[in-house]
Design a protein around this motif. Structure first.
Motif, short mmCIF file in Angstrom:
data_model
loop_
_atom_site.label_atom_id
_atom_site.label_comp_id
_atom_site.label_asym_id
_atom_site.label_seq_id
_atom_site.Cartn_x
_atom_site.Cartn_y
_atom_site.Cartn_z
N ILE A 189 0.85 -1.09 -0.18
CA ILE A 189 0.04 -0.09 0.08
C ILE A 189 1.01 1.16 -0.16
O ILE A 189 1.87 1.23 0.85
CB ILE A 189 -0.95 -0.01 1.47
CG1 ILE A 189 -2.01 -1.34 1.26
CG2 ILE A 189 -1.68 1.32 1.17
CD1 ILE A 189 -2.60 -1.47 2.52
N GLY A 241 0.85 6.57 -5.53
CA GLY A 241 -0.10 6.03 -4.51
C GLY A 241 -1.32 6.94 -4.17
O GLY A 241 -1.45 7.78 -5.25
N GLN A 242 -1.74 6.73 -3.11
CA GLN A 242 -3.10 7.77 -2.58
C GLN A 242 -2.48 8.66 -1.64
O GLN A 242 -1.41 8.45 -1.09
CB GLN A 242 -4.16 6.78 -2.19
CG GLN A 242 -4.69 5.83 -3.31
CD GLN A 242 -5.87 4.83 -2.64
OE1 GLN A 242 -5.46 3.74 -2.33
NE2 GLN A 242 -6.93 5.46 -1.98
N PHE A 300 -6.98 7.30 1.40
CA PHE A 300 -6.99 5.82 1.74
C PHE A 300 -7.64 5.59 3.10
O PHE A 300 -8.50 4.66 3.03
CB PHE A 300 -5.60 5.33 1.51
CG PHE A 300 -5.47 3.71 2.18
CD1 PHE A 300 -5.70 2.87 1.15
CD2 PHE A 300 -5.14 3.49 3.43
CE1 PHE A 300 -5.68 1.45 1.80
CE2 PHE A 300 -5.14 1.96 3.76
CZ PHE A 300 -5.45 0.99 2.94
N TYR A 357 -6.92 6.10 -8.03
CA TYR A 357 -7.30 4.74 -7.74
C TYR A 357 -7.55 4.55 -6.25
O TYR A 357 -7.09 5.32 -5.52
CB TYR A 357 -6.36 3.64 -8.33
CG TYR A 357 -5.27 3.61 -7.54
CD1 TYR A 357 -5.15 2.77 -6.47
CD2 TYR A 357 -3.90 4.11 -8.16
CE1 TYR A 357 -3.76 2.90 -6.12
CE2 TYR A 357 -2.65 4.27 -7.53
CZ TYR A 357 -2.54 3.41 -6.21
OH TYR A 357 -1.44 3.38 -5.77
N GLU A 358 -8.25 3.39 -5.82
CA GLU A 358 -8.24 3.28 -4.23
C GLU A 358 -8.03 1.54 -4.09
O GLU A 358 -8.09 0.87 -5.21
CB GLU A 358 -9.57 3.31 -3.98
CG GLU A 358 -10.84 2.64 -4.25
CD GLU A 358 -12.25 2.82 -3.60
OE1 GLU A 358 -12.17 3.76 -3.11
OE2 GLU A 358 -12.85 1.96 -3.76
N ASN A 359 -7.49 1.14 -3.28
CA ASN A 359 -6.90 -0.03 -3.12
C ASN A 359 -8.07 -1.02 -2.69
O ASN A 359 -8.82 -0.49 -1.55
CB ASN A 359 -5.85 -0.37 -1.88
CG ASN A 359 -4.50 0.17 -2.53
OD1 ASN A 359 -3.84 -0.20 -3.43
ND2 ASN A 359 -3.96 1.39 -1.89
N LYS A 381 -5.60 -4.99 -5.02
CA LYS A 381 -5.61 -4.56 -6.58
C LYS A 381 -6.08 -3.14 -6.43
O LYS A 381 -6.65 -2.50 -5.70
CB LYS A 381 -6.73 -5.14 -7.17
CG LYS A 381 -6.67 -6.70 -7.39
CD LYS A 381 -5.43 -7.19 -8.23
CE LYS A 381 -5.49 -8.75 -8.43
NZ LYS A 381 -4.25 -9.08 -9.40
N SER A 382 -5.37 -2.19 -7.37
CA SER A 382 -5.88 -1.10 -7.54
C SER A 382 -6.76 -0.81 -8.53
O SER A 382 -6.98 -0.96 -9.67
CB SER A 382 -4.62 -0.32 -8.29
OG SER A 382 -3.20 -0.45 -7.39
N LYS A 383 -8.01 -0.33 -7.93
CA LYS A 383 -9.36 -0.12 -8.75
C LYS A 383 -9.26 1.32 -9.34
O LYS A 383 -9.39 2.42 -8.18
CB LYS A 383 -10.36 -0.28 -7.79
CG LYS A 383 -11.69 -0.07 -8.44
CD LYS A 383 -12.88 0.03 -7.35
CE LYS A 383 -14.30 0.40 -8.03
NZ LYS A 383 -15.28 0.06 -7.08
#
Length: 433
Positions: free
Chosen positions: A45, A59-60, A65, A329-331, A339-341
């Motif tokens: 993450i 990343g986010q 997140f 994206y979000e995890n 997965k990265s959505k």
């Protein structure tokens, strides 16, 4: 790569704080760690404390997140979570299956935010390791509820929190510059980073005020405010006698329920214009990395413009630049895999006008020809952050018009005693490769 092997070994049993000054390779080593974990099908993450750091690291943001909303502390979070139960369940599922959690730009994470992170991790049965990345000598956390300048209570920094003490990360400091080969300049930068303002440092900086030959090299000017940077870019573009092109970003929203505020915050964090205004002959700076072609902070000149590609003169060669894909994206957890959505995708040329940018938006950049206008910097560490973007003292010009330069430096080259004590008392593994 020695640093990679040492970091991997520490993360087998402990948490890790990877630190060091500007340009020593923290981001590069972090990227290598991410690649190594993913090559072994381990679940990672990746989070940034700011929008720009999150985009730079792929990343986010921490707030996105962890679904912190506008909560400022754990007490507010407890009340907020009552109305957000499904999202919390999803976060816990992802965290419970993670092998590594990365938090970039940790210096901008407050003690209160650190406690909120710990609360999320404790309630998710998180079993992985944490990699904290950043430099507490650089930008501190800001309390946005106090005009953007004052800090949180008595406990300001992440390392002051009980959460940090609980995690007790091993500390690795990278001490060799990957940005500059100028050893004297790097030594001066290190002294400024630590708040040391002696005669040698002052004289060195005074000489940089005379280095106006840089002005002839199509430099990028760093300003403390958006207003100054925007004004300079508009004025310089208007002076070019050529056709104006407006290149709109192409956006695809994949998640129809995506909140407009989240989408807008992400767009602002991208550090590229949604509407890119260019003319042939305009100076530009790259805002992303593409190995073998360009790097974040590299400068060039627009030579040709079309809808699908740009021709940029970079050094002694011309390169074709195509739109870069940025993904929000979000995890999510699918089976046992994180997965990265994708929530939204935006395609835009990874460029912006380079006549001027703000110090804040220079984060992660290595800039070849640099003018630092320090007249309106408000945060103590901004001076170091600004001049440490330079790849060489020869290509750095400090612009300051008033007569109180030395007095001004005394106010800006200053480090909080708490930060000095933290590094002084810490057991640090220094890596010099």
């Amino acid at each position: 790569m020695k640093e990679l092997e040492i970091a991997k070994e520490i993360l087998k049993n402990d948490h890790l704080f990877l630190t060091g000054g500007g340009g020593v390779g923290k981001s590069y080593l972090t990227a290598k760690l991410i690649d190594d974990y993913k090559s072994q099908n381990k679940r990672v993450i990746i989070l940034g404390s700011t929008g720009i750091s999150a985009v730079n690291i792929g990343g986010q943001t921490i707030h996105s997140f962890f679904a912190f909303g506008i909560c400022k502390n754990t007490e507010e979070l407890l009340r907020y979570d009552k109305y957000n139960k499904q999202r919390i369940k999803e976060i816990n599922a992802v965290l419970s299956n993670a092998d590594l959690l990365i938090i970039d730009e940790i210096s901008m994470v407050s003690a209160a935010l650190m406690e909120m992170i710990r609360y999320r991790l404790d309630n998710s049965i998180f079993r992985g390791s944490i990699l904290f990345v950043g430099d507490f000598f650089q930008l501190p956390p800001i309390d946005k509820n106090s005009n953007g300048f004052s800090l949180f209570g008595d406990e300001v920094y992440a390392f002051e929190s009980s959460a940090w003490k609980n995690y007790n990360p091993k500390i690795v400091e990278l001490i060799n510059s990957k940005r500059t080969g100028d050893k004297k300049f790097f030594s001066i930068l290190n002294q400024i980073r630590k708040g040391e303002l002696n005669r040698q440092v002052i004289d060195f900086l005074e000489n940089l005020k005379q280095n106006n030959a840089v002005l002839k090299q199509n430099p990028t000017i760093l300003f403390g405010t958006n207003y100054e940077a925007d004004k300079t870019n508009k004025e310089r573009l208007a002076q070019i006698q050529d056709e104006l092109f407006i290149l709109d970003a192409q956006e695809t929203i994949h998640e129809k329920s995506l909140h407009v505020n989240k989408l807008e915050a992400w767009r602002k964090s991208l550090n590229i214009p949604i509407k890119l205004e260019l003319k042939r002959g305009a100076n530009v700076i790259f805002c992303a990395n593409k190995w073998g072609k360009y790097f974040n902070g590299e400068q060039g000149i627009i030579r040709d413009i079309s809808e699908n590609f740009l021709i940029v003169e970079k050094g002694d060669r011309l390169i074709k630049v195509e739109p870069h894909e940025f993904i929000l994206y979000e995890n999510v957890l699918e089976g046992s895999q994180i997965k990265s959505k994708p929530l939204s995708t935006l395609k835009q040329f990874p460029l912006k006008l380079s006549y001027a940018i703000t110090i804040h938006k220079s984060q992660g950049m290595s800039i070849e020809n640099l003018v630092c206008d320090i007249s309106n910097i408000f945060e103590r560490s901004q001076f170091y952050v600004a001049i440490s973007r330079a790849v060489s003292a020869k290509s750095l010009y400090i612009r300051y018009a008033r007569d109180d330069f030395e007095t001004y430096l005394e106010k800006r080259v200053y480090v909080d005693d708490k930060v000095k004590e933290f590094y002084k008392n810490a057991k640090v593994i220094f890596l010099d490769s």
